[in-house]
Scaffold this motif. Structure first.
Motif, PDB file in Angstrom:
ATOM      1  N   ILE A  34     -59.498 -32.682  -9.282  1.00 21.50           N
ATOM      2  CA  ILE A  34     -59.352 -31.322  -8.765  1.00 21.50           C
ATOM      3  C   ILE A  34     -58.513 -30.505  -9.732  1.00 21.50           C
ATOM      4  O   ILE A  34     -58.858 -29.378 -10.096  1.00 21.50           O
ATOM      5  N   LEU A  35     -57.391 -31.060 -10.155  1.00 22.62           N
ATOM      6  CA  LEU A  35     -56.551 -30.423 -11.168  1.00 22.62           C
ATOM      7  C   LEU A  35     -55.659 -31.475 -11.795  1.00 22.62           C
ATOM      8  O   LEU A  35     -55.495 -32.568 -11.251  1.00 22.62           O
ATOM      9  N   THR A  36     -55.113 -31.143 -12.946  1.00 21.49           N
ATOM     10  CA  THR A  36     -54.189 -32.038 -13.646  1.00 21.49           C
ATOM     11  C   THR A  36     -52.809 -31.406 -13.610  1.00 21.49           C
ATOM     12  O   THR A  36     -52.635 -30.248 -14.020  1.00 21.49           O
ATOM     13  N   ALA A  37     -51.843 -32.134 -13.090  1.00 23.38           N
ATOM     14  CA  ALA A  37     -50.501 -31.596 -12.922  1.00 23.38           C
ATOM     15  C   ALA A  37     -49.484 -32.597 -13.421  1.00 23.38           C
ATOM     16  O   ALA A  37     -49.499 -33.763 -13.022  1.00 23.38           O
ATOM     17  N   ARG A  38     -48.619 -32.149 -14.306  1.00 21.17           N
ATOM     18  CA  ARG A  38     -47.488 -32.935 -14.792  1.00 21.17           C
ATOM     19  C   ARG A  38     -47.935 -34.295 -15.310  1.00 21.17           C
ATOM     20  O   ARG A  38     -47.373 -35.334 -14.998  1.00 21.17           O
ATOM     21  N   GLY A  39     -49.011 -34.292 -16.086  1.00 15.54           N
ATOM     22  CA  GLY A  39     -49.450 -35.499 -16.764  1.00 15.54           C
ATOM     23  C   GLY A  39     -50.335 -36.419 -15.965  1.00 15.54           C
ATOM     24  O   GLY A  39     -50.694 -37.493 -16.435  1.00 15.54           O
ATOM     25  N   ARG A  40     -50.716 -36.063 -14.739  1.00 18.18           N
ATOM     26  CA  ARG A  40     -51.611 -36.924 -13.975  1.00 18.18           C
ATOM     27  C   ARG A  40     -52.632 -36.069 -13.239  1.00 18.18           C
ATOM     28  O   ARG A  40     -52.369 -34.911 -12.900  1.00 18.18           O
ATOM     29  N   SER A  41     -53.784 -36.663 -12.980  1.00 17.35           N
ATOM     30  CA  SER A  41     -54.862 -35.939 -12.319  1.00 17.35           C
ATOM     31  C   SER A  41     -54.811 -36.178 -10.814  1.00 17.35           C
ATOM     32  O   SER A  41     -54.499 -37.273 -10.363  1.00 17.35           O
ATOM     33  N   ILE A  42     -55.123 -35.132 -10.081  1.00 19.31           N
ATOM     34  CA  ILE A  42     -55.208 -35.211  -8.621  1.00 19.31           C
ATOM     35  C   ILE A  42     -56.687 -35.169  -8.265  1.00 19.31           C
ATOM     36  O   ILE A  42     -57.393 -34.225  -8.618  1.00 19.31           O
ATOM     37  N   ARG A  43     -57.157 -36.198  -7.568  1.00 23.17           N
ATOM     38  CA  ARG A  43     -58.577 -36.331  -7.282  1.00 23.17           C
ATOM     39  C   ARG A  43     -58.752 -37.098  -5.988  1.00 23.17           C
ATOM     40  O   ARG A  43     -57.839 -37.801  -5.552  1.00 23.17           O
ATOM     41  N   PRO A  44     -59.904 -36.952  -5.350  1.00 21.22           N
ATOM     42  CA  PRO A  44     -60.176 -37.789  -4.173  1.00 21.22           C
ATOM     43  C   PRO A  44     -60.303 -39.249  -4.575  1.00 21.22           C
ATOM     44  O   PRO A  44     -60.881 -39.571  -5.611  1.00 21.22           O
ATOM     45  N   LYS A  45     -59.780 -40.137  -3.745  1.00 23.10           N
ATOM     46  CA  LYS A  45     -59.782 -41.559  -4.070  1.00 23.10           C
ATOM     47  C   LYS A  45     -60.675 -42.383  -3.160  1.00 23.10           C
ATOM     48  O   LYS A  45     -60.799 -43.598  -3.359  1.00 23.10           O
ATOM     49  N   THR A  46     -61.258 -41.755  -2.153  1.00 23.44           N
ATOM     50  CA  THR A  46     -62.201 -42.447  -1.277  1.00 23.44           C
ATOM     51  C   THR A  46     -63.391 -41.544  -1.037  1.00 23.44           C
ATOM     52  O   THR A  46     -63.346 -40.333  -1.320  1.00 23.44           O
ATOM     53  N   TYR A  71     -43.441 -27.728   0.526  1.00 22.32           N
ATOM     54  CA  TYR A  71     -42.723 -27.454  -0.722  1.00 22.32           C
ATOM     55  C   TYR A  71     -42.820 -28.647  -1.674  1.00 22.32           C
ATOM     56  O   TYR A  71     -43.014 -28.474  -2.886  1.00 22.32           O
ATOM     57  N   ASP A  72     -42.660 -29.855  -1.149  1.00 19.89           N
ATOM     58  CA  ASP A  72     -42.701 -31.049  -1.993  1.00 19.89           C
ATOM     59  C   ASP A  72     -44.055 -31.173  -2.690  1.00 19.89           C
ATOM     60  O   ASP A  72     -44.121 -31.466  -3.894  1.00 19.89           O
ATOM     61  N   ALA A  73     -45.141 -30.972  -1.927  1.00 17.46           N
ATOM     62  CA  ALA A  73     -46.476 -31.064  -2.531  1.00 17.46           C
ATOM     63  C   ALA A  73     -46.671 -29.974  -3.574  1.00 17.46           C
ATOM     64  O   ALA A  73     -47.251 -30.215  -4.644  1.00 17.46           O
ATOM     65  N   LEU A  74     -46.170 -28.783  -3.290  1.00  9.88           N
ATOM     66  CA  LEU A  74     -46.313 -27.668  -4.231  1.00  9.88           C
ATOM     67  C   LEU A  74     -45.587 -27.968  -5.537  1.00  9.88           C
ATOM     68  O   LEU A  74     -46.103 -27.700  -6.634  1.00  9.88           O
ATOM     69  N   ASN A  75     -44.392 -28.547  -5.456  1.00 11.67           N
ATOM     70  CA  ASN A  75     -43.621 -28.854  -6.657  1.00 11.67           C
ATOM     71  C   ASN A  75     -44.262 -29.966  -7.484  1.00 11.67           C
ATOM     72  O   ASN A  75     -44.044 -30.047  -8.693  1.00 11.67           O
ATOM     73  N   GLU A  76     -45.044 -30.840  -6.834  1.00 11.87           N
ATOM     74  CA  GLU A  76     -45.736 -31.892  -7.576  1.00 11.87           C
ATOM     75  C   GLU A  76     -46.938 -31.353  -8.343  1.00 11.87           C
ATOM     76  O   GLU A  76     -47.339 -31.929  -9.356  1.00 11.87           O
ATOM     77  N   MET A  77     -47.526 -30.269  -7.863  1.00 11.69           N
ATOM     78  CA  MET A  77     -48.773 -29.772  -8.441  1.00 11.69           C
ATOM     79  C   MET A  77     -48.571 -28.620  -9.418  1.00 11.69           C
ATOM     80  O   MET A  77     -49.492 -28.262 -10.149  1.00 11.69           O
ATOM     81  N   MET A  78     -47.391 -28.026  -9.415  1.00  9.55           N
ATOM     82  CA  MET A  78     -47.123 -26.891 -10.289  1.00  9.55           C
ATOM     83  C   MET A  78     -45.808 -27.112 -11.012  1.00  9.55           C
ATOM     84  O   MET A  78     -45.008 -27.977 -10.621  1.00  9.55           O
ATOM     85  N   ASP A  79     -45.565 -26.325 -12.029  1.00 10.04           N
ATOM     86  CA  ASP A  79     -44.300 -26.386 -12.753  1.00 10.04           C
ATOM     87  C   ASP A  79     -43.174 -26.016 -11.790  1.00 10.04           C
ATOM     88  O   ASP A  79     -43.184 -24.926 -11.200  1.00 10.04           O
ATOM     89  N   PRO A  80     -42.192 -26.909 -11.589  1.00  7.47           N
ATOM     90  CA  PRO A  80     -41.107 -26.611 -10.639  1.00  7.47           C
ATOM     91  C   PRO A  80     -40.376 -25.311 -10.943  1.00  7.47           C
ATOM     92  O   PRO A  80     -39.838 -24.675 -10.034  1.00  7.47           O
TER      93      PRO A  80
END
Length: 343
Positions: A87-99, A177-186
């Motif tokens: 879906i997007l790449t954030a802070r060196g890792r990709s976020i994607r569906p896993k199932t 907030y926690d999820a937002l900080n993981e996906m974008m530049d803090p």
């Protein structure tokens, strides 16, 4: 090979658990499978898919191995094609569906204006919805992100919280907030919050608004009342997408009915509204979480069956000819059990 086998051969052991009749031997860059013919062929297909995913840059985990095995077992396509789309790449890792269930959920968000993600804890309902919101903002498909939750405590009453309105609602909205900080530049998140590009608000302050050109996420929707759910959904404006997430087994409302339960019956047949139902197979936390979810589901079903059985027995006793008035039916006067001063 290191990425295929995982740290301390963790993924190798996951493959062996998926196919107990197969022995996996690794020497250098060669993987040897030994055992029953049918299971060996299935294990080989799984290893080939995992190799393809690793070559495509996918970071594998035990959940990916188990999900890939289920997809192959059910002939639902190639795991390398289904699970490798980030879906997007954030802070060196990709976020994607896993199932596969998560993939269907993400695809439904793309296809529909309003999507409901209903499932147990750990299935990625909120996290994937947040990722799609950030993706839509980065692609300039929307002008802002609005995140909301009902301010309901989980069983405990915390009392009055000190500080400003933001300080009071912050504990309830912290997971967003926690999820937002993981996906974008803090460092970027506070600027977007200050500019109103990203807004985090309690559900109680949604009344009277029309939300245009926005990606709106309502989390913990099982704790909304039917009136709140109706109010939230009717905030929909032009160019807006909504995602509503919740778990109907974790309702913290003291008395009122859950708006999430009601809305599944009210809006189930309306086009452009999709209900994605995730299960314990879509849990991407520790493997024990899926088993805990299944155990509680079975327990709740047993309790419900016992309750229905008691209700049927009580109804049958009340309707039986020899029921409450059996003394009268047998020609004997009924016994008066009242105290003497009331007779």
């Amino acid at each position: 090979m290191v990425r295929l086998l995982g740290p301390q051969d963790r993924l190798l052991r996951t493959i062996e658990r998926q196919y107990p009749a197969v022995t996996v031997v690794v020497r250098g860059n060669r993987v040897t499978l030994e055992g029953e013919g049918e299971q060996v062929r299935a294990a080989r297909r799984l290893v080939e898919e995992l190799v393809q995913m690793v070559r495509g840059g996918t970071d594998l985990g035990p959940v990916d191995v188990a999900s890939s095995a289920r997809i192959l077992e059910r002939n639902q396509g190639s795991p390398a094609e289904v699970l490798s789309q980030a879906i997007l790449t954030a802070r060196g890792r990709s976020i994607r569906p896993k199932t596969l269930g998560q993939k269907d959920y993400v695809d439904a968000i793309d296809r529909n204006t309003i999507t409901f993600g209903i499932g147990p804890a750990g299935t990625g309902k909120t996290y994937l919805a947040m990722a799609k919101a950030v993706q839509a903002l980065q692609r300039k498909e929307v002008e802002r992100i609005i995140l909301s939750r009902p301010a309901i405590e989980a069983g405990e009453r915390l009392g009055f919280l000190p500080g400003t309105l933001t300080d009071k609602i912050d504990p309830y909205l912290r997971p967003l907030y926690d999820a937002l900080n993981e996906m974008m530049d803090p460092e970027l998140v506070p600027k977007l919050l200050a500019a109103g590009t990203v807004e985090v608000a309690p559900l109680a302050y949604m009344r009277g608004r029309t939300l245009n050109n926005a990606f709106v996420v309502l989390d913990e929707a099982q704790n909304t009342t039917p009136e709140q759910m109706k109010m939230f959904l009717t905030r929909l404006g032009f160019g807006t997408r909504m995602v509503v997430t919740g778990d109907i087994t974790q309702i913290d409302l003291p008395t009122a009915a859950s708006g999430l339960r009601v809305v599944t019956r009210v809006l189930g047949d309306i086009p452009d509204i999709h209900f994605a139902r995730l299960t314990s197979e879509d849990v991407v936390r520790h493997s024990l979480v899926g088993r805990i979810v299944d155990a509680y589901t079975e327990y709740d079903e047993r309790q419900l069956a016992r309750r229905h059985e008691r209700d049927r027995a009580a109804g049958a006793a009340a309707a039986h000819p020899d029921g409450p008035n059996r003394a009268e039916r047998r020609g004997r006067p009924p016994q008066d059990h009242r105290p003497p001063w009331q007779r």
